[in-house]
Every structure is written in structure tokens, then in C-alpha cells.
Design a protein around this motif. Structure first.
Motif, PDB file in Angstrom:
ATOM      1  N   HIS A   1       0.726  -1.300   0.233  1.00 29.17           N
ATOM      2  CA  HIS A   1       0.204  -0.071  -0.205  1.00 29.17           C
ATOM      3  C   HIS A   1       0.998   1.188   0.000  1.00 29.17           C
ATOM      4  CE1 HIS A   1       1.086  -0.598   4.345  1.00 29.17           C
ATOM      5  NE2 HIS A   1       0.848   0.664   4.367  1.00 29.17           N
ATOM      6  N   ALA A   2       2.055   1.108   0.241  1.00 22.60           N
ATOM      7  CA  ALA A   2       2.999   2.291   0.296  1.00 22.60           C
ATOM      8  C   ALA A   2       3.904   2.340  -0.947  1.00 22.60           C
ATOM      9  CB  ALA A   2       3.830   2.342   1.574  1.00 22.60           C
ATOM     10  N   GLY A   3       3.856   3.259  -1.884  1.00 24.85           N
ATOM     11  CA  GLY A   3       4.802   3.457  -3.062  1.00 24.85           C
ATOM     12  C   GLY A   3       3.695   3.070  -4.372  1.00 24.85           C
ATOM     13  N   ALA A   4       3.981   3.734  -5.396  1.00 23.29           N
ATOM     14  CA  ALA A   4       3.578   3.591  -6.692  1.00 23.29           C
ATOM     15  C   ALA A   4       3.312   1.988  -7.357  1.00 23.29           C
ATOM     16  CB  ALA A   4       4.359   4.581  -7.842  1.00 23.29           C
ATOM     17  N   PRO A   5       4.288   1.410  -7.035  1.00 25.65           N
ATOM     18  CA  PRO A   5       4.118  -0.087  -7.663  1.00 25.65           C
ATOM     19  C   PRO A   5       2.948  -1.006  -6.941  1.00 25.65           C
ATOM     20  CG  PRO A   5       6.384   0.376  -7.169  1.00 25.65           C
ATOM     21  CD  PRO A   5       5.692   1.262  -6.673  1.00 25.65           C
ATOM     22  N   GLY A   6       2.858  -0.580  -5.817  1.00 26.18           N
ATOM     23  CA  GLY A   6       1.636  -1.570  -4.872  1.00 26.18           C
ATOM     24  C   GLY A   6       0.259  -0.798  -5.637  1.00 26.18           C
ATOM     25  N   LYS A   7       0.011   0.531  -5.988  1.00 25.33           N
ATOM     26  CA  LYS A   7      -1.137   0.860  -6.408  1.00 25.33           C
ATOM     27  C   LYS A   7      -1.480   0.419  -7.799  1.00 25.33           C
ATOM     28  CE  LYS A   7      -0.052   5.356  -3.986  1.00 25.33           C
ATOM     29  NZ  LYS A   7      -0.750   4.848  -2.787  1.00 25.33           N
ATOM     30  N   ILE A   8      -0.449   0.064  -8.508  1.00 30.20           N
ATOM     31  CA  ILE A   8      -0.498  -0.687  -9.911  1.00 30.20           C
ATOM     32  C   ILE A   8      -1.128  -2.227  -9.495  1.00 30.20           C
ATOM     33  CG2 ILE A   8       0.663  -1.659 -11.976  1.00 30.20           C
ATOM     34  CD1 ILE A   8       0.021   1.520 -11.773  1.00 30.20           C
TER      35      ILE A   8
ATOM     36  N   SER B   1      -7.003   4.754 -14.200  1.00 26.47           N
ATOM     37  CA  SER B   1      -7.731   5.728 -15.156  1.00 26.47           C
ATOM     38  C   SER B   1      -6.810   6.486 -15.911  1.00 26.47           C
ATOM     39  CB  SER B   1      -8.748   6.517 -14.503  1.00 26.47           C
ATOM     40  OG  SER B   1      -7.664   7.533 -13.746  1.00 26.47           O
ATOM     41  N   GLN B   2      -5.475   6.540 -15.128  1.00 30.97           N
ATOM     42  CA  GLN B   2      -4.346   7.063 -16.140  1.00 30.97           C
ATOM     43  C   GLN B   2      -3.147   6.353 -16.695  1.00 30.97           C
ATOM     44  OE1 GLN B   2      -2.974  10.023 -13.021  1.00 30.97           O
ATOM     45  NE2 GLN B   2      -1.796   8.648 -11.956  1.00 30.97           N
ATOM     46  N   GLY B   3      -3.061   5.022 -16.154  1.00 25.44           N
ATOM     47  CA  GLY B   3      -2.287   3.934 -16.460  1.00 25.44           C
ATOM     48  C   GLY B   3      -0.942   4.118 -15.995  1.00 25.44           C
ATOM     49  N   TYR B   4      -0.871   4.786 -14.784  1.00 23.94           N
ATOM     50  CA  TYR B   4       0.285   4.575 -14.275  1.00 23.94           C
ATOM     51  C   TYR B   4       0.031   5.300 -12.880  1.00 23.94           C
ATOM     52  CZ  TYR B   4       0.617   9.872 -14.967  1.00 23.94           C
ATOM     53  OH  TYR B   4       0.234  10.925 -14.628  1.00 23.94           O
TER      54      TYR B   4
ATOM     55  N   GLY C   1      11.207  11.466   1.600  1.00 23.07           N
ATOM     56  CA  GLY C   1      12.315  11.704   0.651  1.00 23.07           C
ATOM     57  C   GLY C   1      12.395  10.761  -0.719  1.00 23.07           C
ATOM     58  N   ALA C   2      11.580   9.755  -0.694  1.00 19.70           N
ATOM     59  CA  ALA C   2      11.657   8.955  -1.811  1.00 19.70           C
ATOM     60  C   ALA C   2      10.317   9.117  -2.724  1.00 19.70           C
ATOM     61  CB  ALA C   2      11.756   7.453  -1.053  1.00 19.70           C
ATOM     62  N   GLY C   3      10.879   8.994  -4.011  1.00 18.39           N
ATOM     63  CA  GLY C   3       9.466   9.248  -4.926  1.00 18.39           C
ATOM     64  C   GLY C   3       9.428   7.894  -5.908  1.00 18.39           C
ATOM     65  N   SER C   4       8.471   7.598  -6.366  1.00 17.03           N
ATOM     66  CA  SER C   4       8.401   6.524  -7.366  1.00 17.03           C
ATOM     67  C   SER C   4       6.989   6.843  -8.497  1.00 17.03           C
ATOM     68  CB  SER C   4       8.297   5.062  -6.848  1.00 17.03           C
ATOM     69  OG  SER C   4       7.026   5.088  -6.053  1.00 17.03           O
ATOM     70  N   ILE C   5       7.380   5.971  -9.803  1.00 15.99           N
ATOM     71  CA  ILE C   5       6.330   6.210 -10.784  1.00 15.99           C
ATOM     72  C   ILE C   5       6.523   4.856 -11.242  1.00 15.99           C
ATOM     73  CG2 ILE C   5       5.534   7.066 -12.956  1.00 15.99           C
ATOM     74  CD1 ILE C   5       7.535   9.641 -12.303  1.00 15.99           C
ATOM     75  N   SER C   6       5.178   4.189 -11.372  1.00 16.02           N
ATOM     76  CA  SER C   6       4.960   2.711 -11.933  1.00 16.02           C
ATOM     77  C   SER C   6       3.986   2.689 -12.955  1.00 16.02           C
ATOM     78  CB  SER C   6       4.933   1.771 -10.534  1.00 16.02           C
ATOM     79  OG  SER C   6       6.133   1.685 -10.023  1.00 16.02           O
ATOM     80  N   ALA C   7       4.176   1.521 -13.838  1.00 17.80           N
ATOM     81  CA  ALA C   7       3.200   1.357 -14.584  1.00 17.80           C
ATOM     82  C   ALA C   7       3.020  -0.209 -14.834  1.00 17.80           C
ATOM     83  CB  ALA C   7       3.366   1.766 -15.761  1.00 17.80           C
TER      84      ALA C   7
ATOM     85  N   SER D   1      -6.379  -4.876 -28.210  1.00 20.26           N
ATOM     86  CA  SER D   1      -7.330  -4.666 -29.123  1.00 20.26           C
ATOM     87  C   SER D   1      -7.307  -3.781 -30.230  1.00 20.26           C
ATOM     88  CB  SER D   1      -8.554  -4.701 -28.586  1.00 20.26           C
ATOM     89  OG  SER D   1      -8.862  -3.584 -27.901  1.00 20.26           O
ATOM     90  N   LYS D   2      -7.849  -3.866 -31.315  1.00 19.65           N
ATOM     91  CA  LYS D   2      -7.677  -2.793 -32.253  1.00 19.65           C
ATOM     92  C   LYS D   2      -8.288  -1.244 -31.577  1.00 19.65           C
ATOM     93  CE  LYS D   2      -7.888  -5.698 -36.239  1.00 19.65           C
ATOM     94  NZ  LYS D   2      -8.661  -5.971 -37.675  1.00 19.65           N
ATOM     95  N   VAL D   3      -9.122  -1.358 -30.697  1.00 18.33           N
ATOM     96  CA  VAL D   3      -9.424  -0.267 -30.071  1.00 18.33           C
ATOM     97  C   VAL D   3      -8.480   0.015 -29.065  1.00 18.33           C
ATOM     98  CG1 VAL D   3     -11.189   0.805 -28.712  1.00 18.33           C
ATOM     99  CG2 VAL D   3     -12.173  -0.889 -30.396  1.00 18.33           C
ATOM    100  N   LEU D   4      -7.989   1.306 -28.987  1.00 18.28           N
ATOM    101  CA  LEU D   4      -6.789   1.529 -28.045  1.00 18.28           C
ATOM    102  C   LEU D   4      -7.148   1.033 -26.682  1.00 18.28           C
ATOM    103  CD1 LEU D   4      -3.900   2.272 -28.035  1.00 18.28           C
ATOM    104  CD2 LEU D   4      -4.803   4.511 -27.533  1.00 18.28           C
ATOM    105  N   ASP D   5      -6.403   0.054 -26.165  1.00 21.35           N
ATOM    106  CA  ASP D   5      -6.432  -0.011 -24.727  1.00 21.35           C
ATOM    107  C   ASP D   5      -6.028   0.965 -23.833  1.00 21.35           C
ATOM    108  OD1 ASP D   5      -6.045  -1.348 -22.102  1.00 21.35           O
ATOM    109  OD2 ASP D   5      -5.764  -3.145 -23.019  1.00 21.35           O
ATOM    110  N   PRO D   6      -6.868   1.432 -23.133  1.00 19.83           N
ATOM    111  CA  PRO D   6      -6.350   2.480 -22.346  1.00 19.83           C
ATOM    112  C   PRO D   6      -5.057   2.274 -21.304  1.00 19.83           C
ATOM    113  CG  PRO D   6      -8.488   2.009 -21.655  1.00 19.83           C
ATOM    114  CD  PRO D   6      -8.097   1.013 -22.798  1.00 19.83           C
ATOM    115  N   ARG D   7      -5.104   0.953 -20.902  1.00 25.32           N
ATOM    116  CA  ARG D   7      -3.857   0.404 -19.748  1.00 25.32           C
ATOM    117  C   ARG D   7      -2.504   0.865 -20.524  1.00 25.32           C
ATOM    118  NH1 ARG D   7      -5.959  -5.359 -18.636  1.00 25.32           N
ATOM    119  NH2 ARG D   7      -5.806  -5.571 -20.566  1.00 25.32           N
ATOM    120  N   MET D   8      -2.615   1.015 -22.005  1.00 20.46           N
ATOM    121  CA  MET D   8      -1.165   1.065 -22.449  1.00 20.46           C
ATOM    122  C   MET D   8      -1.155   2.345 -23.158  1.00 20.46           C
ATOM    123  SD  MET D   8       0.534  -1.750 -22.031  1.00 20.46           S
ATOM    124  CE  MET D   8       0.261  -1.364 -20.691  1.00 20.46           C
TER     125      MET D   8
END
Length: 270
Positions: A141-148, A188-191, A201-207, A257-264
Motif C-alpha cells: 500500500h506504500a509506493g507507486a508499484p503497489g497501487k498498480i 484511469s491514467q495507466g500509471y 524523501g523517496a518518490g516512485s512512478i510505476s506502470a 485490441s484494435k480499439v486502443l487499450d487505455p491501460r497501454m
């Protein structure tokens, strides 16, 4: 029957007792005392003391004062197992590219219950950096990877609620309703981006990285001190993380799929 040399105990029984000792270590309580290990393991005090002493001697445990933690030797022994995973081999060039493009340490994670574990690392060349090692276990629950994981793995939320949401800093989300909103934003934003949640003092970005069946396979992300990764840097760095996740998914056989997958769909740069 063969016995453990010097103890007269069957080897399998010794392994069972060692397992009980190692089970006393967790993300939320990584440094129990000998008394706590004895109580939690249910072993006789003298037996527990002897085995803990032997584990320290072999490097499986480390001791600091009257506290113990998992030793580096055990982590190092576990690390080679991850290199046999197809996911690590197939995404290794992408992980390194993400590190090169962002200048920050890039990692792959898998989930185990309410925790996430690092299975691959491409390390930054910055002198000041966040330390990541293969085998590191961190809270979900703490940090960006867990939210993904929470956004794309249906079982993650149940495991987390069962485990609880301990606080690590004043920014750690310990209210499940607050966390749910953060997870929905990540979906909703994919990351996901997070700051000061596990360490100040620590930050992270994950997808998310998906496999050929469209299931979440792993999480890819970067981590660094907030002096280099802060809220103002998300618009610049998030598209690079999402692009790496998209390429890693393709390497694992994922075909949207041919319809753009919002996850990507990578977020647009300003």
C-alpha cells in the motif's frame, strides 16, 4: 535414519524448525528479538537460540544488538532464481533502457500477498540514490508499484485488507477509502506516482505490464530521491515509464485490441 550432524535431529525436522524461525520475519516486523522469535515460532528456547545462532553464523540472519533480520546471504541465494524467469529475461533490455532514459533506478516487481518483491533491477549511476536489490520485499500500500497491483490484480485488495495498512510516514495511505481513490486514479491514467509514502524523501512512478492473456504479469517503475523525482517531474517521466511498460507487455506477448487499450496509452507530455 540419518541425523543432523552434531544435534542428533532428523534433517527434515531441522528444516521445519528453520522455516518456523524464518516465518517470524515480515515486512511489518522485519527485526524481531530472540524472545519474539521464540514466542512466534513455538520452539523450545534453547533450540531456537541454537538455530538462530547458526543462521547468523551462516549469514542467513544478521544481528544488530538484540534484534535480527534476514541476512544478505539468504537474499543473494534467492536472487539467482529470478534470472530463470522468462519475464526477467525478456524485459531486461527494456528495464535498462528505462534506466538510461530517465537516469534513475528501474525495477520489476511481483506481488506476494500484501507485499511486493523486486525481481530485477537496472541501477542508476547517480551517487545519491534509493537502494533497490533483487529480493527486496516492500509493503503493497506504500509506493507507486503497489497501487498498480491494486488497480489490476483483483486479489491484491483482499490480501491487503486482511493484512492491514501500517503507517510508515505521515504520507502513508492507511485509510482504505483514500487508497481506493488513489488506485482508481492509477487505473484511469495507466500509471501511479507516489512520494514519501514508504520513506520520507523517496518518490516512485510505476506502470502495469501485461502478459499474452491480458493479465497483470509484473509492474515496472523507477524510484529515486524526491530531489530528482517529485510531483513536478511526473509529466516528464510518466510517459517514459508507460512506454517501457507497453514494450515489456509486447515482449511478453500482450496484444491490445484494435480499439486502443487505455491501460497501454501513454500520457501526453505537456
Amino acid at each position: 535414519m540419518a541425523t543432523d550432524r552434531g544435534t542428533g535431529t532428523p534433517p527434515l525436522l531441522v528444516l521445519e524448525k528453520i522455516t518456523k524461525i524464518l516465518d517470524c520475519f515480515s515486512v511489518t516486523e522485519p527485526e524481531p528479538s530472540l524472545r519474539e522469535i521464540t514466542q512466534r515460532s513455538g520452539l523450545h528456547a534453547s533450540t531456537c537460540q541454537r538455530l538462530v545462532h547458526n543462521l547468523v553464523r551462516e549469514g542467513f540472519l544478521d544481528r544488530s544488538g538484540d534484534r535480527y533480520r534476514i541476512g544478505l546471504a539468504l537474499v543473494q541465494w534467492a536472487a539467482p532464481g529470478t534470472f530463470g524467469l522468462d519475464i526477467v529475461q525478456l524485459t531486461k533490455p527494456i528495464l535498462q533502457r528505462l534506466c538510461d532514459e530517465t537516469g534513475e533506478t528501474a525495477c520489476l516487481y511481483v506481488r506476494d500477498g500484501a507485499s511486493r518483491t523486486v525481481i530485477a533491477v537496472a541501477e542508476t549511476r547517480h551517487i545519491v540514490m534509493r537502494l533497490f536489490k533483487v529480493g527486496m520485499v516492500m509493503p503493497l500500500h506504500a509506493g507507486a508499484p503497489g497501487k498498480i497491483f491494486l488497480a489490476y490484480d483483483p486479489a491484491a485488495r483482499t490480501d491487503l485488507i486482511r493484512h492491514g495498512l501500517p503507517r510508515f510516514t505521515e504520507h502513508t495511505p492507511v485509510d482504505i477509502d483514500v487508497l481506493d481513490k488513489q488506485v482508481e486514479q492509477a487505473r484511469s491514467q495507466g500509471y501511479a506516482a507516489a512520494f514519501d509514502e514508504r520513506h520520507e524523501g523517496a518518490g516512485s512512478i510505476s506502470a502495469p505490464v501485461f502478459d499474452h492473456a491480458g493479465e497483470l504479469a509484473t509492474v515496472i517503475g523507477i524510484g529515486a530521491p524526491t530531489q530528482r523525482i517529485g510531483p513536478a517531474d511526473v509529466d516528464r517521466l510518466a510517459p517514459l515509464v508507460v512506454a517501457a511498460a507497453r514494450d515489456a507487455s509486447a515482449a511478453l506477448g500482450y496484444r491490445p485490441s484494435k480499439v486502443l487499450d487505455p491501460r497501454m496509452e501513454a500520457p501526453e507530455s505537456p
